[in-house]
Design a protein around this motif. Structure first.
Motif, PDB file in Angstrom:
ATOM      1  N   GLN A 201      -1.426  32.052  94.725  1.00 32.78           N
ATOM      2  CA  GLN A 201      -1.460  31.546  96.099  1.00 32.78           C
ATOM      3  C   GLN A 201      -1.767  30.056  96.131  1.00 32.78           C
ATOM      4  OE1 GLN A 201      -4.327  34.151  97.951  1.00 32.78           O
ATOM      5  NE2 GLN A 201      -2.794  35.669  98.536  1.00 32.78           N
TER       6      GLN A 201
ATOM      7  N   ALA B  41      -0.478  21.968 102.860  1.00 34.35           N
ATOM      8  CA  ALA B  41       0.905  21.668 102.510  1.00 34.35           C
ATOM      9  C   ALA B  41       1.616  20.861 103.587  1.00 34.35           C
ATOM     10  CB  ALA B  41       1.670  22.961 102.244  1.00 34.35           C
TER      11      ALA B  41
ATOM     12  N   VAL C 229       0.781  26.819  97.453  1.00 29.51           N
ATOM     13  CA  VAL C 229       0.439  25.792  98.442  1.00 29.51           C
ATOM     14  C   VAL C 229       0.540  24.402  97.832  1.00 29.51           C
ATOM     15  CG1 VAL C 229      -1.456  24.850  99.833  1.00 29.51           C
ATOM     16  CG2 VAL C 229      -0.945  27.293  99.906  1.00 29.51           C
TER      17      VAL C 229
ATOM     18  N   ASN D 119      -8.016  29.771 106.268  1.00 28.40           N
ATOM     19  CA  ASN D 119      -6.592  29.667 105.946  1.00 28.40           C
ATOM     20  C   ASN D 119      -6.289  28.185 105.783  1.00 28.40           C
ATOM     21  OD1 ASN D 119      -3.768  29.384 105.944  1.00 28.40           O
ATOM     22  ND2 ASN D 119      -3.497  31.263 107.159  1.00 28.40           N
TER      23      ASN D 119
ATOM     24  N   ALA E 258       2.892  21.272  98.887  1.00 32.64           N
ATOM     25  CA  ALA E 258       2.263  20.026  99.334  1.00 32.64           C
ATOM     26  C   ALA E 258       2.883  18.803  98.689  1.00 32.64           C
ATOM     27  CB  ALA E 258       0.767  20.072  99.040  1.00 32.64           C
TER      28      ALA E 258
ATOM     29  N   GLY F  68      -3.519  26.885 104.341  1.00 35.46           N
ATOM     30  CA  GLY F  68      -2.113  26.616 104.110  1.00 35.46           C
ATOM     31  C   GLY F  68      -1.662  25.296 104.709  1.00 35.46           C
TER      32      GLY F  68
ATOM     33  N   PRO G  81      -6.378  29.143  98.806  1.00 34.20           N
ATOM     34  CA  PRO G  81      -6.436  28.579 100.157  1.00 34.20           C
ATOM     35  C   PRO G  81      -6.469  29.654 101.235  1.00 34.20           C
ATOM     36  CG  PRO G  81      -4.258  28.260  99.196  1.00 34.20           C
ATOM     37  CD  PRO G  81      -5.130  28.789  98.106  1.00 34.20           C
ATOM     38  N   TYR G  82      -6.275  30.901 100.862  1.00 35.77           N
ATOM     39  CA  TYR G  82      -6.319  32.011 101.824  1.00 35.77           C
ATOM     40  C   TYR G  82      -7.597  32.827 101.680  1.00 35.77           C
ATOM     41  CZ  TYR G  82      -1.483  30.582 102.129  1.00 35.77           C
ATOM     42  OH  TYR G  82      -0.332  29.828 102.281  1.00 35.77           O
TER      43      TYR G  82
ATOM     44  N   ASP H 116       1.889  34.037 100.501  1.00 38.03           N
ATOM     45  CA  ASP H 116       1.586  33.409 101.791  1.00 38.03           C
ATOM     46  C   ASP H 116       0.273  33.895 102.380  1.00 38.03           C
ATOM     47  OD1 ASP H 116       2.358  35.992 102.335  1.00 38.03           O
ATOM     48  OD2 ASP H 116       3.725  35.472 103.973  1.00 38.03           O
TER      49      ASP H 116
END
Length: 344
Positions: A304, A251, A308, A246, A312, A248, A133-134, A143
């Motif tokens: 990563q 979640a 997330v 991004n 979520a 994130g 997700p990054y 993160d």
């Protein structure tokens, strides 16, 4: 049971003319299949036939990929150009109820973005070898902390130039950087063999990718940071750069849709040690001048995504042994059964 034929057509949406594969009963629950980078919906042909007895299948090609219209990808929106294209297609087909979506590789990032921006359109998600997700490259930590301020080592400049030239030229050979060799060595676990006719159809799907700054891989800029390149603003690989991507926020959805995550244990593309992450290649000595793992660590892509999804809520992770980047191709019956059981 005999499954309905897979049909193809162009659908004019509010955003572009989209090439679509379709199958199944129009009154069945809708399942949208979203392909990965340097591919097309042709990679889903067998899966469509397997699932068409249970779902109305819709499998579009990205803008500039396969049979869809070539329209510039605004990478500064991350994956939103792609996900908005899918929503526009649903609107054109007059599908208003929430749908199930399956995203393979970068398609996983597209369906995540669709869920973030249009949560009312999503029932459940299947992430097949889904990307971090990054974004792709240039971050570290669970993160997604950026490694360099200008996101060096990500974006359009990360694609192998010789591969891009061969892709644009329609190369069907077996040289080390040819599309066919890439299909055999990275899309699946090395040693997996395709039916020759099917393999050529997949190669057709790869070669239908529009090559250039507007689509694949995108433009790039120079950087004072290793390895000397940074993202541009157009094209798929820039849309996957953490400068613009991004996810994130998935979640933070309340509630987030349930997720089935299927990946291969031997995936070399989306991995905590990806062979397409320039930091990992630098660590292995394949790119000169690598400043060391302390300064430019490889991206923990799988970890990563797991972080997330854990934040979520409801998700199931299935790891297929003896499998690379394409579980639906390498273990077709198991994959179809797992998807059907989850979506039921």
């Amino acid at each position: 049971m005999t499954t309905p034929d897979v049909t193809t057509r162009l659908v004019q949406t509010s955003r572009l003319n989209t090439f679509v594969r379709e199958a199944g009963d129009p009154d069945s629950p809708v399942l949208v299949l979203v392909h990965g980078n340097v591919s097309s919906s042709v990679f889903f042909d067998a899966l469509i036939e397997q699932l068409a007895d249970s779902f109305r299948i819709i499998a579009p090609d990205y803008r500039g990929y396969g049979g869809s219209e070539r329209r510039t990808i605004d990478a500064t929106r991350g994956m939103a150009d792609f996900s908005d294209d899918v929503v526009a297609l649903l609107d054109a087909l007059k599908i208003t109820l929430p749908v199930d979506l399956l995203g393979w590789s970068a398609g996983g990032n597209i369906v995540l973005q669709l869920a973030i921006d249009h949560p009312d359109r999503v029932r459940r998600l299947v992430l097949e070898a889904g990307g971090s997700p990054y974004g792709f490259g240039g971050t570290h930590g669970l993160d997604g902390t950026p490694t360099a301020e200008d996101f060096a080592g990500t974006g359009g400049g990360t694609a192998n130039p010789d591969f891009c030239q061969r892709l644009a030229a329609g190369d069907r050979g077996e040289e080390p950087t040819s599309p066919l060799t890439t299909l055999r060595a990275f899309y699946v676990k090395p040693g997996f063999t395709f039916d020759p006719e099917v393999e050529q159809r997949y190669l057709d799907g790869m070669l239908a990718t529009s090559v250039g700054d507007d689509i694949y891989p995108g433009d790039s800029t120079t950087s004072q940071n290793w390895p000397g390149l940074a993202p541009g603003t157009t094209g798929t690989n820039n849309a996957l750069s953490p400068q613009y991507l991004n996810q994130g926020a998935f979640a933070d959805l309340d509630p987030a849709p349930p997720v089935l995550w299927i990946r291969g244990a031997d995936d070399q593309i989306v991995s905590d040690t990806s062979m397409f992450d320039l930091a990992q290649l630098g660590k292995l000595g394949a790119i000169p001048g690598y400043p060391g793992e302390d300064m430019v660590p490889p991206q923990p892509m799988v970890s990563q995504l797991r972080a997330v999804l854990e934040a979520a809520g409801e998700f199931t992770e299935l790891v297929y042994d003896d499998c690379g980047h394409a579980p639906h191709l390498e273990h077709p019956q198991r994959f179809a059964d797992d998807v059907r059981n989850f979506l039921r």
